[in-house]
Design a protein around this motif. Structure first.
Motif, mmCIF file in Angstrom:
data_model
loop_
_atom_site.group_PDB
_atom_site.id
_atom_site.type_symbol
_atom_site.label_atom_id
_atom_site.label_comp_id
_atom_site.label_asym_id
_atom_site.label_seq_id
_atom_site.Cartn_x
_atom_site.Cartn_y
_atom_site.Cartn_z
ATOM 1 N N GLU A 355 0.972 -1.326 -0.122
ATOM 2 C CA GLU A 355 0.018 0.055 -0.017
ATOM 3 C C GLU A 355 0.759 1.134 0.082
ATOM 4 O O GLU A 355 2.144 1.558 0.370
ATOM 5 N N TYR A 357 1.285 4.020 1.772
ATOM 6 C CA TYR A 357 2.076 4.189 2.993
ATOM 7 C C TYR A 357 3.387 3.496 2.986
ATOM 8 O O TYR A 357 4.436 4.076 3.353
ATOM 9 N N TYR A 402 -8.073 13.035 -1.029
ATOM 10 C CA TYR A 402 -8.842 12.018 0.014
ATOM 11 C C TYR A 402 -7.688 11.480 1.061
ATOM 12 O O TYR A 402 -8.018 11.237 2.083
ATOM 13 N N ASN A 403 -6.573 11.005 0.552
ATOM 14 C CA ASN A 403 -5.603 10.241 1.359
ATOM 15 C C ASN A 403 -4.287 10.694 0.647
ATOM 16 O O ASN A 403 -3.847 10.648 -0.419
ATOM 17 N N TYR A 405 -1.224 9.471 1.447
ATOM 18 C CA TYR A 405 -0.343 8.949 0.987
ATOM 19 C C TYR A 405 -0.296 8.420 -0.594
ATOM 20 O O TYR A 405 0.724 8.243 -1.148
ATOM 21 N N SER A 406 -1.684 8.189 -0.900
ATOM 22 C CA SER A 406 -1.919 7.734 -2.016
ATOM 23 C C SER A 406 -1.752 8.790 -3.129
ATOM 24 O O SER A 406 -1.178 8.405 -4.068
#
Ligand SMILES: [Zn+2]
Length: 459
Positions: A355, A357, A402-403, A405-406
């Motif tokens: 993922e 992160y 939204y995220n 890290y992504s």
């Protein structure tokens, strides 16, 4: 009380009068610290090259004075990226010969080019070009193995970059060292000359299990142990290497062979780690060896896909690297993060593998741990050295968020990096390099490339 995500400031005893050299205000701060603290908007204070305080903007407002303030609304502050394996000066051979079998590429292009054109001057200018590219892409530390590393150390210090440097040690004559004894002597001089240097760490660099005799590997290891220095070595990069080591050494795998010589330990940095059996992975974990993962080089040279998920599950320290630009062909860790994540997913047919992160961790704090620098850099925490990048979030590809890290791993790119600080010093501000003269570097590199072209590519 510990740090709170989105909560109270993570600082030493509160003081109404912090005096900072530099305050970065209004940015979203992604710390990559173990608690995954994130401040939006946040403030980060730098004093004497170190992080003095950081936290939510509200809680720090009115608590400090700063010689200089950087307004960073709409931008993201991240730890500087850590390139855990490269051969910086090989940028000189970027695109010289591509799409060839590894052996042809080395034998007909890279080795002849190195023999004729690598000297102290070309290493200096090549490293400067590499550093310009790396700083522009938010890299603040690079782990380099090449030749004439005294030039690399000088160039890195002048540019204000943090570097781990290892003179490449091989059995055969290489630029600057007609025999391995001279390479070891160069390494000793570097170890003596850069003790306790704020930016330069000297490592010992036996090139690979197949290019160094057992004797040379052991000499390198004892030097590294004596100086408690990192040992940087290519390890299990290709399928050919497995056979080349198994044949003379009773069927041992490259890690098992190195272990039989005593080379595997917590300061060992293995570059690549592509061809590893479950037993190898167990051994690397037990010896606390770190692996630098270089997916784009592995793909371009068709070396294979490293077992990243299994390495991570076993608890092996992991970092990301670009390898030399001749097998990549750039020094862009943003691309490398993106590729590393996607390569594992498609290879394992598992979209949940690695993922975002975990990938960003490899490029920051994980990489620092691999190099033994995690007490100094790799995350934004009070007391650590101020190695960081300020990244623009204004582009269309940065919206919406939204995220984070992504966003970092899958959407943002090296060109979004606007400002870079290393050891508290601004080395790039608003895309302007402050410690390297790009026009002069390009002129010198282009002139050198003209000679290389004439010699190796003439019809
Ligand atoms: Zn390499």
């Amino acid at each position: 009380m510990g740090c709170l995500v989105w909560g109270a400031a993570c600082n030493p005893a509160p003081s109404p009068h912090w005096t900072a050299d530099l305050a970065i205000e209004g940015a979203t701060i992604l710390t990559m610290d173990p608690s995954r603290a994130l401040y939006a908007p946040g403030t980060l204070l730098i004093k004497d090259g170190a992080i003095l305080a950081l936290g939510p903007q509200d809680s720090l407002a009115g608590q400090y004075v700063a010689t200089r303030r950087l307004q960073a609304e709409g931008q993201l502050v991240l730890p500087g990226l850590i390139n855990t394996h490269c051969h910086a000066a090989m940028v000189l051979f970027r695109g010289l010969a591509d799409d060839l079998a590894l052996q042809d590429w080395l034998q007909f292009y890279i080795w002849p080019a190195e023999a004729e054109f690598i000297d102290s001057l070309s290493v200096r200018v090549g490293t400067q070009l590499a550093m310009a590219e790396m700083i522009r892409g938010g890299i603040t530390t690079f782990n380099d193995m090449y030749f004439y590393m005294d030039e690399v150390a000088r160039a890195a210090k002048a540019a204000g970059m943090r570097a781990v440097i290892a003179e490449g040690l091989l059995d055969f004559p290489v630029p600057g060292s007609p025999n391995p004894e001279q390479g070891l002597a160069r390494t000793r001089r570097l170890l003596e000359g850069y003790q306790n240097d704020p930016l330069i760490t000297v490592a010992v660099g036996p090139h690979a299990p197949y290019s160094c005799s057992s004797g040379l590997l052991q000499q390198a290891d004892s030097l590294a142990r004596r100086w408690e220095a990192p040992l940087h070595i290519h390890l299990s990069e290709t399928r050919t290497e497995l056979a080349d080591i198994a044949r003379p050494y009773g069927g041992l795998s490259p890690p098992a062979y190195l272990d039989s010589l005593g080379l595997l330990g917590p300061r060992t940095i293995g570059a690549h780690g592509v061809w590893l059996s479950p037993a190898d992975i167990e051994l690397l974990a037990a010896r606390q060896v770190g692996i630098s993962h270089n997916p784009e080089s592995n793909m371009k040279l068709a070396s294979g896909v490293a077992p990243l998920v299994a390495l991570r599950q076993a608890g092996v320290k992991l970092g990301l690297g670009t390898d030399g630009a001749a097998s990549n062909n750039n020094l862009d860790l943003w691309q490398e993060m993106n590729t590393a994540a996607k390569l594992q997913k498609v290879h394992l047919e598992d979209p949940a593998a690695m993922e975002a992160y975990a990938i960003l961790l490899m490029a920051t704090r994980g990489g620092a741990q691999l190099l033994g620098l995690d007490q100094q850099v790799g995350s934004l925490e009070v007391g650590k050295r101020a190695d960081l990048q300020i990244v623009d979030l204004q582009g269309p590809h940065a919206h919406p968020i939204y995220n984070l890290y992504s966003q970092v791993v899958y959407a943002l790119r090296a060109g979004d990096v606007r400002t870079v600080i290393i050891d508290g010093r601004l080395v790039m501000e608003d895309r302007q390099l402050l410690t390297l003269d790009e026009a002069s570097i390009f002129r010198q590199v282009d002139s050198l490339a003209g000679h290389i072209r004439e010699k190796l590519l003439a019809p």
